[in-house]
Each structure stands twice: as structure tokens, then as C-alpha cells.
Design an enzyme around this catalytic site. Structure first.
Site, PDB file in Angstrom:
ATOM      1  N   LYS A   1      70.738 -45.171  91.163  1.00 25.30           N
ATOM      2  CA  LYS A   1      71.295 -43.947  91.749  1.00 25.30           C
ATOM      3  C   LYS A   1      71.193 -44.006  93.266  1.00 25.30           C
ATOM      4  CE  LYS A   1      70.377 -40.163  89.378  1.00 25.30           C
ATOM      5  NZ  LYS A   1      69.376 -39.202  88.844  1.00 25.30           N
TER       6      LYS A   1
ATOM      7  N   ARG B   1      65.187 -36.400  92.824  1.00 28.35           N
ATOM      8  CA  ARG B   1      65.780 -37.050  91.655  1.00 28.35           C
ATOM      9  C   ARG B   1      65.177 -38.435  91.458  1.00 28.35           C
ATOM     10  NH1 ARG B   1      71.996 -37.067  93.388  1.00 28.35           N
ATOM     11  NH2 ARG B   1      72.392 -37.098  91.141  1.00 28.35           N
TER      12      ARG B   1
ATOM     13  N   GLY C   1      67.326 -39.306  80.841  1.00 28.54           N
ATOM     14  CA  GLY C   1      66.291 -38.377  80.413  1.00 28.54           C
ATOM     15  C   GLY C   1      64.890 -38.824  80.752  1.00 28.54           C
TER      16      GLY C   1
ATOM     17  N   MET D   1      63.336 -38.617  83.638  1.00 34.23           N
ATOM     18  CA  MET D   1      62.681 -37.554  84.390  1.00 34.23           C
ATOM     19  C   MET D   1      63.712 -36.530  84.782  1.00 34.23           C
ATOM     20  SD  MET D   1      60.161 -36.765  87.232  1.00 34.23           S
ATOM     21  CE  MET D   1      61.539 -36.029  87.938  1.00 34.23           C
TER      22      MET D   1
ATOM     23  N   ARG E   1      78.177 -44.363  88.916  1.00 37.30           N
ATOM     24  CA  ARG E   1      77.667 -45.568  88.248  1.00 37.30           C
ATOM     25  C   ARG E   1      78.790 -46.139  87.391  1.00 37.30           C
ATOM     26  NH1 ARG E   1      73.631 -42.062  84.526  1.00 37.30           N
ATOM     27  NH2 ARG E   1      75.228 -40.718  83.699  1.00 37.30           N
TER      28      ARG E   1
ATOM     29  N   HIS F   1      71.413 -63.806  50.305  1.00 36.48           N
ATOM     30  CA  HIS F   1      72.673 -64.312  49.768  1.00 36.48           C
ATOM     31  C   HIS F   1      73.800 -63.317  50.001  1.00 36.48           C
ATOM     32  CE1 HIS F   1      75.662 -64.812  46.495  1.00 36.48           C
ATOM     33  NE2 HIS F   1      75.529 -66.095  46.802  1.00 36.48           N
TER      34      HIS F   1
ATOM     35  N   ARG G   1      85.449 -73.809  51.580  1.00 32.33           N
ATOM     36  CA  ARG G   1      84.428 -74.161  50.574  1.00 32.33           C
ATOM     37  C   ARG G   1      85.075 -74.153  49.197  1.00 32.33           C
ATOM     38  NH1 ARG G   1      83.125 -69.826  53.292  1.00 32.33           N
ATOM     39  NH2 ARG G   1      81.445 -69.750  54.801  1.00 32.33           N
TER      40      ARG G   1
ATOM     41  N   ARG H   1      85.694 -78.895  52.416  1.00 32.46           N
ATOM     42  CA  ARG H   1      84.412 -79.476  52.038  1.00 32.46           C
ATOM     43  C   ARG H   1      84.395 -79.714  50.540  1.00 32.46           C
ATOM     44  NH1 ARG H   1      79.006 -76.106  52.882  1.00 32.46           N
ATOM     45  NH2 ARG H   1      79.877 -74.937  51.145  1.00 32.46           N
TER      46      ARG H   1
ATOM     47  N   GLU I   1      74.209 -81.864  58.527  1.00 27.57           N
ATOM     48  CA  GLU I   1      73.333 -80.732  58.212  1.00 27.57           C
ATOM     49  C   GLU I   1      71.941 -81.155  57.791  1.00 27.57           C
ATOM     50  OE1 GLU I   1      75.161 -78.529  55.002  1.00 27.57           O
ATOM     51  OE2 GLU I   1      76.029 -80.358  54.178  1.00 27.57           O
TER      52      GLU I   1
ATOM     53  N   SER J   1      81.115 -82.179  61.492  1.00 27.82           N
ATOM     54  CA  SER J   1      81.051 -80.732  61.623  1.00 27.82           C
ATOM     55  C   SER J   1      79.617 -80.314  61.346  1.00 27.82           C
ATOM     56  CB  SER J   1      82.012 -80.082  60.631  1.00 27.82           C
ATOM     57  OG  SER J   1      81.886 -78.683  60.719  1.00 27.82           O
TER      58      SER J   1
ATOM     59  N   THR K   1      75.170 -75.685  60.681  1.00 25.10           N
ATOM     60  CA  THR K   1      73.911 -75.308  61.338  1.00 25.10           C
ATOM     61  C   THR K   1      73.035 -74.388  60.494  1.00 25.10           C
ATOM     62  OG1 THR K   1      75.232 -73.712  62.548  1.00 25.10           O
ATOM     63  CG2 THR K   1      74.551 -75.691  63.729  1.00 25.10           C
TER      64      THR K   1
ATOM     65  N   CYS L   1      80.440 -75.311  61.903  1.00 25.41           N
ATOM     66  CA  CYS L   1      80.969 -74.356  60.942  1.00 25.41           C
ATOM     67  C   CYS L   1      79.887 -73.469  60.356  1.00 25.41           C
ATOM     68  CB  CYS L   1      81.730 -75.071  59.830  1.00 25.41           C
ATOM     69  SG  CYS L   1      80.700 -76.214  58.905  1.00 25.41           S
TER      70      CYS L   1
ATOM     71  N   TYR M   1      85.451 -77.742  68.740  1.00 26.50           N
ATOM     72  CA  TYR M   1      85.793 -76.411  68.243  1.00 26.50           C
ATOM     73  C   TYR M   1      84.610 -75.740  67.586  1.00 26.50           C
ATOM     74  CZ  TYR M   1      85.967 -78.453  63.575  1.00 26.50           C
ATOM     75  OH  TYR M   1      85.622 -79.074  62.401  1.00 26.50           O
TER      76      TYR M   1
HETATM   77  P1  ADP Z   1      70.510 -37.166  85.838  1.00 25.54           P
HETATM   78  O1  ADP Z   1      70.145 -38.560  86.209  1.00 25.54           O
HETATM   79  O2  ADP Z   1      69.787 -36.632  84.663  1.00 25.54           O
HETATM   80  O3  ADP Z   1      71.998 -36.981  85.799  1.00 25.54           O
HETATM   81  P2  ADP Z   1      70.595 -36.017  88.438  1.00 25.54           P
HETATM   82  O4  ADP Z   1      69.572 -36.362  89.453  1.00 25.54           O
HETATM   83  O5  ADP Z   1      71.880 -36.725  88.601  1.00 25.54           O
HETATM   84  O6  ADP Z   1      69.972 -36.256  87.028  1.00 25.54           O
HETATM   85  O7  ADP Z   1      70.801 -34.449  88.525  1.00 25.54           O
HETATM   86  C1  ADP Z   1      70.967 -33.514  87.507  1.00 25.54           C
HETATM   87  C2  ADP Z   1      72.049 -32.532  87.878  1.00 25.54           C
HETATM   88  O8  ADP Z   1      71.768 -31.919  89.133  1.00 25.54           O
HETATM   89  C3  ADP Z   1      73.383 -33.220  88.046  1.00 25.54           C
HETATM   90  O9  ADP Z   1      74.389 -32.381  87.558  1.00 25.54           O
HETATM   91  C4  ADP Z   1      73.506 -33.366  89.539  1.00 25.54           C
HETATM   92  O10 ADP Z   1      74.839 -33.437  89.951  1.00 25.54           O
HETATM   93  C5  ADP Z   1      72.807 -32.115  90.044  1.00 25.54           C
HETATM   94  N1  ADP Z   1      72.276 -32.339  91.374  1.00 25.54           N
HETATM   95  C6  ADP Z   1      71.379 -33.258  91.754  1.00 25.54           C
HETATM   96  N2  ADP Z   1      71.146 -33.194  93.080  1.00 25.54           N
HETATM   97  C7  ADP Z   1      71.914 -32.211  93.545  1.00 25.54           C
HETATM   98  C8  ADP Z   1      72.114 -31.673  94.862  1.00 25.54           C
HETATM   99  N3  ADP Z   1      71.480 -32.158  95.927  1.00 25.54           N
HETATM  100  N4  ADP Z   1      72.975 -30.653  94.990  1.00 25.54           N
HETATM  101  C9  ADP Z   1      73.617 -30.176  93.903  1.00 25.54           C
HETATM  102  N5  ADP Z   1      73.470 -30.627  92.650  1.00 25.54           N
HETATM  103  C10 ADP Z   1      72.620 -31.641  92.482  1.00 25.54           C
HETATM  104 MG    MG Z   2      73.166 -37.569  87.114  1.00 29.99          MG
HETATM  105 MG    MG Z   3      75.252 -76.736  53.810  1.00 32.48          MG
END
Ligand code: ADP
Ligand code: MG
Ligand code: MG
Length: 926
Positions: free
Chosen positions: A27, A98, A107, A109, A344, A460, A566, A622, A789, A808, A811, A876, A896
Site C-alpha cells: 500500500k 493504515r 483484514g 489490521m 493494487r 486409483h 492405453r 502402449r 519407467e 516416453s 513418470t 506421459c 513433447y
Molecule cells: P484496507 O486495507 O482494509 O482496505 P485501508 O487502509 O485501505 O484498509 O482503509 C479502509 C478504508 O478507509 C478504505 O475505504 C479507505 O479508502 C479509507 N481511508 C483510509 N485512509 C483514508 C483517508 N486518509 N481519508 C479517507 N478515507 C481513508
Molecule cells: Mg484499502
Molecule cells: Mg507404467
């Protein structure tokens, strides 16, 4: 740390290196990068992952020297840049804190928003905006997030208070709360914090900031994060520590000229080149995620705020032009100004990935190589097998191992014969067994999919299903199959024969009833991309196919030949098995030949069908491989049958005795009936045959059949079997040649360990070839080669290549032989433990063991080509469809790879990846 080499702990967005995700987190690096290319990112800075690691290494849990000093300096810069003051003034500066590591860990943090608020700054914010409701809303959000994330106060305690106020006011939705209600909520939240932590809520903004930074760092070692890293195998080399991003707050909830949302530069579901996403007017980011209000599709913004929409489209274009990759971004609009808060690389399904690759190349964003490399071959699996409709809502009844991908529905059937009978009648069936055996093979052909309650991914059932490209769920231990009663029990539920079930071999789930499936999707984009891949790759790709239908399917998937046909699969079909049994039970070569004479035309017809479907590509056939007792029922079953027949015979005899006893006086019709019932001749006939088969089964019994009388060993003991098969191949070929069809049969001998064996079989072939050419009056081209083989075959490759025109690698067997592991036992008993403890990295039956098996292969290729330059070599085994193994095959110069038909596209793409990234790409089209 000494003054001279003092580390830089903090980077302003203007200064950070956008490529250094290890240091700045994904980020943070992207926030720096976006700032550098001039996108409108709110000012901010990144505290490095190094600071995180130094902090976590400190037993006192103090931030490293200098971190807070640098943070203060950067906060001062933010104040200058924004004209706001942190912790005071007319216009207070608020920030978000953040987390963000090198790998995205959703999720891990929660983000703290609106940091810097306290009694004073809140008052200023309200004065400044003239919006009490907005102020108190920001405040209660901050107290809750900070309380939860930084101080560890359970969310439930806040929610309780929130609900209490809503109930008091009598509203259901947050938006209906007024400024006073929100102020009340804020006050209650402060008390919650005081009660739970024993201390007042921190009011000094720098204290807030320091606590928040430490909380983010600590979260790296929190249970959630550690579990996540373990689950997704994220090593320290991939992500080490989290960075902290401090970002000036912007507000999407400042009125109807404000909004917040998320966007994809292209549609991640279809790949369509169109801005995609959702937004909410007058809202903060978390409202979108929390689902409190339903966001609107981004297209509507075109009407609602046309000016902003134009800016958004411009943002989208600049992101894609810069990153040359589909982006998933977050934005906020504060009073008509658009800010980008995150970007991202977008995650997409395989179909979207393929389509965007092709289109981004055609738009000039990516080179052809980049477009090919962008798609992970294994990911294609999603598109190539039928799958459950993603919209279905069914709950799985049971789960097993995802043993062969794809989804299918059908009536549950508990034995192969029933499966075949019903399947032939056009019914869709799922074969359900405790485990399967080679004699169940006809049931596989007739079924849509296979479900077993025992066995692993290389049982099998799994291996055969994968070979056929049919879905299989194996080892579903919650299911108890009672074959005799024709039912299966799952907990307190019963599945009776004929009940419809659905299996998903891609994730191992089993459902009751029919869950709708969507068909494999061979989109025009995929066809195009694979065409480009073929032009770049050096390795050819063939399919393993045993029947004309398989062959036709292989062609559709783009196979350039059959690498393994086969022949025993043909022996197992219901119309042939009795003849095969006759052949096995035969006591003399003449009797055996008589049975083989009946098989010959049937096999010939099979080969004609396959050759026609595959023309003009080569077909490797074969000769018979498995031990022949596999075609007989088990001794147990034969003994049971014989016991039952003997009972029947005794009853029959009883009828006769009864008839004799009642002679004279009894109804003549009854007497006649008793006489007929007393006739044991029919029973005797069956009994005699069963006893003969049992004798044979006992005589053929082996201690270790897989290492016993099979493959070329059989071919040499019973020359008439191989001779018949060779004749069937060559006559079929001659037939095709006469019909003007181009054929390239290749006869392959299994289980060879010495050149003498090959010489013998080669002699059969020479004799038959001469006869066929004379009889048909045409030249019949045919190559002769061997499967490699067993370990000795690798060691003797130089000699084998004097006789064999091609090699062939089988493996699957070669892996068993190299490790001295029996595959089934390894899978079911100790391999999982070996993998868990890191004794072996992978399952060598899935991922080619490059270090051992691969080494043998490399030697065999070199030695083989030393005596026969240009020796054609393929693979094969199942590994032929596995991308990393394909890369290795490319590197040791195989010609191949061959795999099951649905994996052919995966192999084609993997072959191109190998050619492009392993040395100079060759453009065969150019
Ligand atoms: P996550 O990685 O869980 O998406 P973020 O750090 O991106 O967490 O933020 C969670 C939410 O808060 C997102 O919707 C983000 O756009 C919003 N947010 C984060 N920083 C700011 C900021 N400086 N101003 C406004 N919204 C923010
Ligand atoms: Mg985010
Ligand atoms: Mg065999």
C-alpha cells in the site's frame, strides 16, 4: 544505533521508492508511486517495515530511537502542505493510520480513521465545517476504531451502546441519527473505553499517533496475521513486518458533492475493458465495506456527477498506462475533488485474466510475451472444467479431497455394472464406492464423476478420473458406502441408489440434488492466447487418450497428437471383457489365439477411430501393461459366487429328489416342472467356468503385482497377445493409408529394463509389419519405442536407444521406482506427514521430483541421444500437465509433454512460459 549509520525510518510519499514493497509495504509503495506520477493522493508518509521489525525485536516494546522524531517532522510537513494543524488551530489536521505489508493480507489490521480528534479539535472541526452532525459522526467513528484497534476494547461493547441509542431514538438506520444522538454515542463510547481500560481516552494527538503506530506493528504478530501467513504460506522472504501509512484524512461524507468508492480499471468478472466499481454519495469508505447502505454502480456517476466521473475515467487511464496491469483502487471525493487512496493489481478470475491479457496486448499496453506470462497456467483450470454455478446456494452434504477437477451431477450408483447399465441407457450417474479397482473401469466410462469414501489424491479413483478428465472427490470419510444394500450414509442422511447428487472435484464438496453447473468455457480470447503460446513454445503438447471420443476431445483442446493410448482401457469395456477372460483362462496357446482372434477386429476398429480423429498427428500406443489378473474378478468374489452356485445346485438336486419321491399320483405338470428345476446342467456350466477362473486367479496371484508379471514381461511370456495388438495397430493404419488418411502410429513397450526385451518385441513387429504390408499392398509407417519407467532403463538408455526410435517417460512408475514408494501407500500413510515436516517439499506424484527423478531423466535423455541423435523423447506421466514439471521437461530438451485432454491448454501455456522465461523466446510464427 550509532549516529553515522542512523536508519531512515520514515519516507514522505514524495520520496519513497514505489518499487520497494519489502520496505514500504504494498500500500505504501503504491501511495508513493501514485504521488510521484502526479495522481491526487492526500499527503502522507510511510513508516518502514524495518521500524516494525526493530520495534518487535525490542523486549521493552519501545519504538526505535528516532522514529517519533521523524514522525513529528513529517507531521509538520503535512501541516505546511495542507495548511491545517495537528491537534489544534482553526482547521485541525486529521489522519488515518493504515497498515500494509509487502503481501496483501486482508483484514490483518483495521485502519484507524480521523486520528487527531479530541474535545478541542472536534469543536474546531464543527466550527470549520459548520456541520455538527458531521463532526460528531467523525468523532464517534474515531473513538470506536481507536478503542477497538489500538486499545483492544471489544467491538460488542460499542455496538451495545450504539443499539441502545438507536432504540431510544426509535430508528433502525444509522443515517437517521441526528447530531445530538451522535454526540450521545460519542460520550457513551468514551465511558466504554474508560471502563474497559481503566484510563481515560487519550486526548493528546501525538500520544494517539504513537499508540496507533505501535498497535499496527503489534498486529503483525497477532494471531489473525500469523494464521493468515501460515495458511497462505507467506514466508519472511515474501513479506517481513508491516509498514504504517499515515495519510491526511479526506472526507467523502461532507455533503452531496462528496462520495467514496472502489473501482476496477476493467471488469474483474468478465475482463471487459470498462471502468467498473461502486460508490456511495455522502459517505466514508468503511460504509461501502460495512454494507450499511447499498452502493451504486459506478456508471451512474456519469449522470450524478459528470465532472467527477470524467476525472475518475482519467484516473483509471493513468493507472493502467502506468502499471500496465488491471488496478483495483479506492477513491474519495471531498467537495468535488477526487483523491486516490489506494491501488493494487486487481485479482480476477481466469476468464477475465485471459481476456484482459489479449486485449491489453492488442491495445499496445503489453507485449505478446508479457500477455502470455501474465496468465498463470494453473489458473486456467478454472475455465477448462465444468464448475458449479457460482450463484448456487446449496450447502455441502460432505467433503472429501479435490481429486480431479470439474463438477458433475447424476444419480448415485454403487457398483460399476449398474453404472454401466444405467449410463448406457442415457442416465447421468455418479459412481459412489468405498474405493475403486481396475475392474471398475467400465463404470468410470459410464459415469459423469466418481466419489469415493477412501483413498487420497493418488488413489486409483483419482488417478483414473484425472486421466479421463472426469471429476472425482476422493476420501470423503463422512460417507459410508454399503454396496450390498445400495445405499450410502452421511451422518443421519441416507443416499439411495438413484438419488441425485452433485460433486465438485475442484474443492471436494458433495451436494444432495442437482446443483447447476456452468460449462467449460473456451472463449475466443483463450483460443487466441493459446495460439500465441504455441508460436512461442519449443515443447509440443500431446494428450493421453484411449478412445476415439477422447481423441476427438484432445483435438478440441489443441493437442498435437496422442502421447499415451492405453490399450487395456479397451480390454475393460463390457463387450470385450468376457473375451479377455477367455484369453486369460485359456490353457493352450491355440485356445488363447482363438480368443485373441475375436479381439483383433474390435481393437482394429478402435485404432481406426483414433487414427481418424487424430490425423495427421502421431499416436503413441502402449502395448498391454497391467498384470492380467487385474481383468479377473477377485478371488474373494469368485469364492462367494461359487459358494452360492453350489447352494443353488443343492436346491436343484433337491427338486429332482422331490420329483422322484412324488412320482405316481402327483400332477404331471408339477412333475415336469420339478424335473426342469432339477436340471443342474446350466448351473454346472457356470460353476465349471467360475472354478476355472478361480484356479487361474490363484495361479496368477502375485505377492507384489506392480513389480510382477506385467508389461513387456507378459508380452514375452505370451507373444500372441502383443502380436495381436501390433497387428490391430498396423492393420488399422493400413486401412487408413488406403483411405488416404495420414497416420503416424508409434508402438510403445511398457516396463522395459533391457534392450533384449525390446529386441524380441521388435521382431514381432517386423514380422507383422511385413505381413500387413503384403496383405494390404501399402507401406505402413510405424515407429517403435519404449516407455522409460524403471531405473535400469534410465541407466541403459544408450543401449535401449539403439533399438527404440523414441522414449516416453512414464513418470508415475518412474517416481515409484526411484523413491521405492508405493504410490497408494505413500499417499495414504506417510506422505502428508513428510510434507508437513518438510522432509519432502511436495508430493512427488504431483510435482516432478526434479532433484532425483529429474536427474535420472536428464541422464537418460543425454545417453539415449548419444547413441541415437535426434531420438524423440516425451513424457506421459501425470506430471506432463503440471506447469513446473513442464518447465523442467523443457530445460532437459524433451520434445513433447502429454497429459489428459482438459489439461492440454494448461500445458500449452506452460510450455510457452518455459520457452519465454527459460532462455530466448522463439517465435515460430515470425
Ligand atoms: P484496507 O486495507 O482494509 O482496505 P485501508 O487502509 O485501505 O484498509 O482503509 C479502509 C478504508 O478507509 C478504505 O475505504 C479507505 O479508502 C479509507 N481511508 C483510509 N485512509 C483514508 C483517508 N486518509 N481519508 C479517507 N478515507 C481513508
Ligand atoms: Mg484499502
Ligand atoms: Mg507404467
Amino acid at each position: 544505533m550509532s549516529k553515522v549509520e542512523r536508519k531512515k525510518w520514515v519516507y514522505a510519499f514524495e520520496d519513497g521508492d514505489g518499487r520497494n514493497k519489502m520496505l514500504l509495504g504494498g500500500k505504501g509503495a503504491n501511495l508513493c508511486e501514485m504521488t510521484r506520477i502526479g495522481l491526487n493522493v492526500p499527503p502522507g508518509f510511510v513508516i518502514t517495515t524495518e521500524a516494525c521489525l526493530a520495534y518487535l525485536a525490542d523486549s521493552q516494546r519501545q519504538l526505535p530511537d528516532g522514529v517519533m522524531d521523524e514522525v513529528r517532522r513529517h507531521m509538520t510537513s503535512l501541516e505546511k502542505e495542507t495548511g491545517k494543524r495537528f491537534g489544534g488551530g482553526e482547521d485541525p489536521l486529521l489522519v488515518s493510520v493504515r497498515s500494509g505489508s509487502a503481501m496483501s493480507m486482508p483484514g490483518m489490521m483495521d485502519t484507524i480513521l480521523n486520528l487527531g480528534l479530541n474535545e478541542t479539535t472536534l469543536a474546531a472541526l464543527i466550527r470549520r465545517t459548520g456541520n455538527e452532525r458531521f463532526g460528531y459522526d467523525a468523532w464517534r467513528r474515531f473513538v470506536q476504531l481507536f478503542g477497538k484497534v489500538a486499545l483492544g476494547v471489544p467491538d460488542a461493547l460499542f455496538d451495545e451502546q450504539f443499539e441502545a441509542v438507536k432504540t431510544r431514538v426509535g430508528v433502525k438506520q444509522d443515517v437517521m441519527l441526528g447530531a445530538d444522538d451522535l454526540r450521545d454515542i460519542g460520550e457513551r463510547f468514551l465511558q466504554v473505553v474508560q471502563r474497559h481500560t481503566g484510563r481515560p481516552f487519550p486526548s493528546d494527538p501525538y500520544e494517539q499517533l504513537e499508540i496507533a503506530i505501535k498497535a499496527v506493528f503489534n498486529s503483525w504478530m497477532g494471531k489473525r496475521a500469523i494464521d493468515y501467513r501460515r495458511e497462505f504460506k507467506i514466508t519472511p522472504a515474501m513479506a517481513n513486518g508491516t509498514a504504517v501509512n499515515v495519510v491526511t484524512m479526506v472526507f467523502g461524507n461532507m455533503g452531496n458533492d462528496s462520495a467514496t468508492g472502489v473501482g476496477f480499471t476493467r471488469n474483474p468478472g468478465t475482463g471487459e475493458n470498462q471502468l467498473y466499481g461502486e460508490y456511495l454519495t455522502n459517505a466514508q469508505g468503511e460504509d461501502v465495506v460495512a454494507g450499511i447502505r447499498t452502493p451504486k454502480p459506478i456508471g451512474e456517476m456519469g449522470q450524478e456527477m459528470p465532472g467527477i466521473y470524467t476525472q475518475l475515467v482519467e484516473l483509471r487511464n493513468r493507472l493502467e498506462r502506468h502499471y500496465r496491469e488491471v488496478q483495483d483502487f479506492e477513491f474519495t471525493i471531498e467537495r468535488g475533488t477526487l483523491y486516490c487512496l489506494q491501488t493494487r493489481n486487481g485479482k480476477m478470475n481466469a476468464a477475465a485474466m485471459v481476456r484482459t491479457s489479449v486485449e491489453m496486448h492488442e491495445e499496445g499496453l503489453l507485449s505478446r510475451e508479457e500477455a502470455i506470462l501474465r496468465v498463470n497456467p494453473a489458473h486456467l483450470e478454472q475455465m477448462l472444467f465444468p464448475r458449479l454455478d457460482p450463484k448456487h446456494k446449496g450447502h455441502a452434504l460432505a467433503a472429501g479431497l479435490p481429486a480431479s477437477p470439474g463438477a458433475a451431477s447424476g444419480q448415485a450408483v454403487f457398483d460399476a455394472d449398474r453404472a454401466e447399465a444405467l449410463g448406457k441407457g442415457g442416465a447421468k450417474v455418479i459412481l459412489v464406492r468405498e474405493e475403486t479397482k481396475p475392474e471398475d473401469i467400465h463404470g468410470f466410462f459410464a459415469s459423469q464423476g466418481i466419489l469415493t469414501s477412501r483413498g487420497g489424491k493418488t488413489s486409483h479413483a483419482a488417478v483414473v478420473a484425472r486421466g479421463m478428465g472426469k471429476p472425482c472427490v476422493a476420501g470423503a470419510e463422512g460417507i459410508h458406502v454399503d454396496v450390498a444394500m445400495r445405499v450410502a450414509f452421511v451422518g443421519d442422511q441416507v443416499i439411495k441408489e438413484g438419488d441425485v447428487i452433485t460433486i465438485d472435484g475442484s474443492n471436494g464438496q458433495v451436494f444432495r440434488g442437482e446443483v447447476p453447473t456452468v460449462e467449460a468455457d473456451f472463449s475466443p480470447s483463450l483460443v487466441k492466447l493459446l495460439g500465441w503460446a504455441d508460436a512461442k513454445s519449443r515443447l509440443g503438447v500431446r494428450a493421453n487418450a484411449d478412445t476415439p471420443d477422447d481423441a476427438a476431445r484432445a483435438i478440441r483442446y489443441g493437442a498435437k497428437g496422442i502421447g499415451l493410448c492405453r490399450t487395456e482401457r479397451m480390454f475393460n469395456a463390457a463387450d470385450r471383457l468376457p473375451i479377455v477372460v477367455d484369453m486369460i483362462v485359456a490353457d493352450t496357446p491355440d485356445e488363447r489365439r482363438a480368443a485373441l482372434d475375436r479381439l483383433l477386429p474390435i481393437q482394429r476398429a478402435d485404432f481406426i477411430g483414433i487414427f481418424k480423429a487424430m490425423a495427421p498427428h502421431p499416436v503413441t500406443i502402449r502395448l498391454l501393461d497391467p498384470p492380467i489378473h487385474e481383468f479377473l474378478p477377485t478371488e474373494r468374489q469368485l469364492e462367494d459366487d461359487i459358494a452360492r452356485l453350489n447352494d443353488l445346485r443343492a436346491v436343484s438336486r433337491g427338486m429332482e429328489v422331490l420329483g422322484e419321491a412324488t412320482r405316481g399320483g402327483a400332477d404331471p405338470r408339477l412333475l415336469a416342472l420339478l424335473h426342469d428345476l432339477g436340471d443342474t446342467r446350466a448351473v454346472d456350466g457356470v460353476l465349471t467356468r467360475k472354478e476355472a477362473i478361480l484356479r487361474k486367479a490363484r495361479a496368477l496371484r502375485e505377492v507384489n503385482p506392480m513389480l510382477g508379471h506385467r508389461g513387456v514381461r507378459l508380452g514375452i511370456t505370451y507373444p500372441e497377445i502383443y502380436t495381436m495388438q501390433i497387428r490391430a495397430v498396423l492393420e488399422a493404419a493400413a486401412d487408413c493409408v488406403k483411405a488416404g488418411i495420414e497416420v503416424h502410429p508409434e508402438i510403445m513397450v511398457p516396463q522395459v529394463c533391457t534392450a533384449q526385451e525390446l529386441n524380441l518385441v521388435r521382431e514381432y513387429m517386423t514380422v507383422v509389419q511385413n505381413q500387413v504390408e503384403v496383405t494390404y499392398g501399402v507401406k505402413v509407417p510405424c515407429k517403435f519405442g519404449t516407455m522409460i519407467e524403471v531405473v535400469r532403463a534410465c541407466m541403459r538408455a544408450e543401449n535401449l536407444a539403439e533399438v527404440a526410435e523414441f522414449f516416453s517417460f512414464g513418470t508415475n512408475d518412474l517416481t515409484q521406482a526411484t523413491f521405492s514408494f508405493s504410490r497408494e501407500d505413500a499417499e495414504n500413510k506417510f506422505l502428508p506427514m513428510y510434507n508437513e515436516r518438510g522432509i519432502l517439499q511436495d508430493n512427488p506424484f504431483e510435482v516432478l521430483d526434479v532433484k532425483g527423478v529429474g536427474r535420472l531423466m536428464a541422464l537418460a535423455v543425454d545417453w539415449g541421444r548419444a547413441s541415437r541423435p535426434g531420438l524423440k523423447v516425451g513424457i506421459c506421466g501425470e506430471h506432463g500437465g503440471h506447469p513446473a514439471s513442464i518447465r523442467f521437461c523443457d530445460s532437459i530438451g524433451l520434445d513433447y509433454v502429454s497429459c489428459s485432454a482438459p489439461r492440454v491448454p494448461i500445458a500449452r501455456l506452460a510450455a510457452a512460459h518455459a520457452a519465454i522465461s527459460g532462455g530466448g523466446a522463439v517465435d515460430k510464427a515470425a
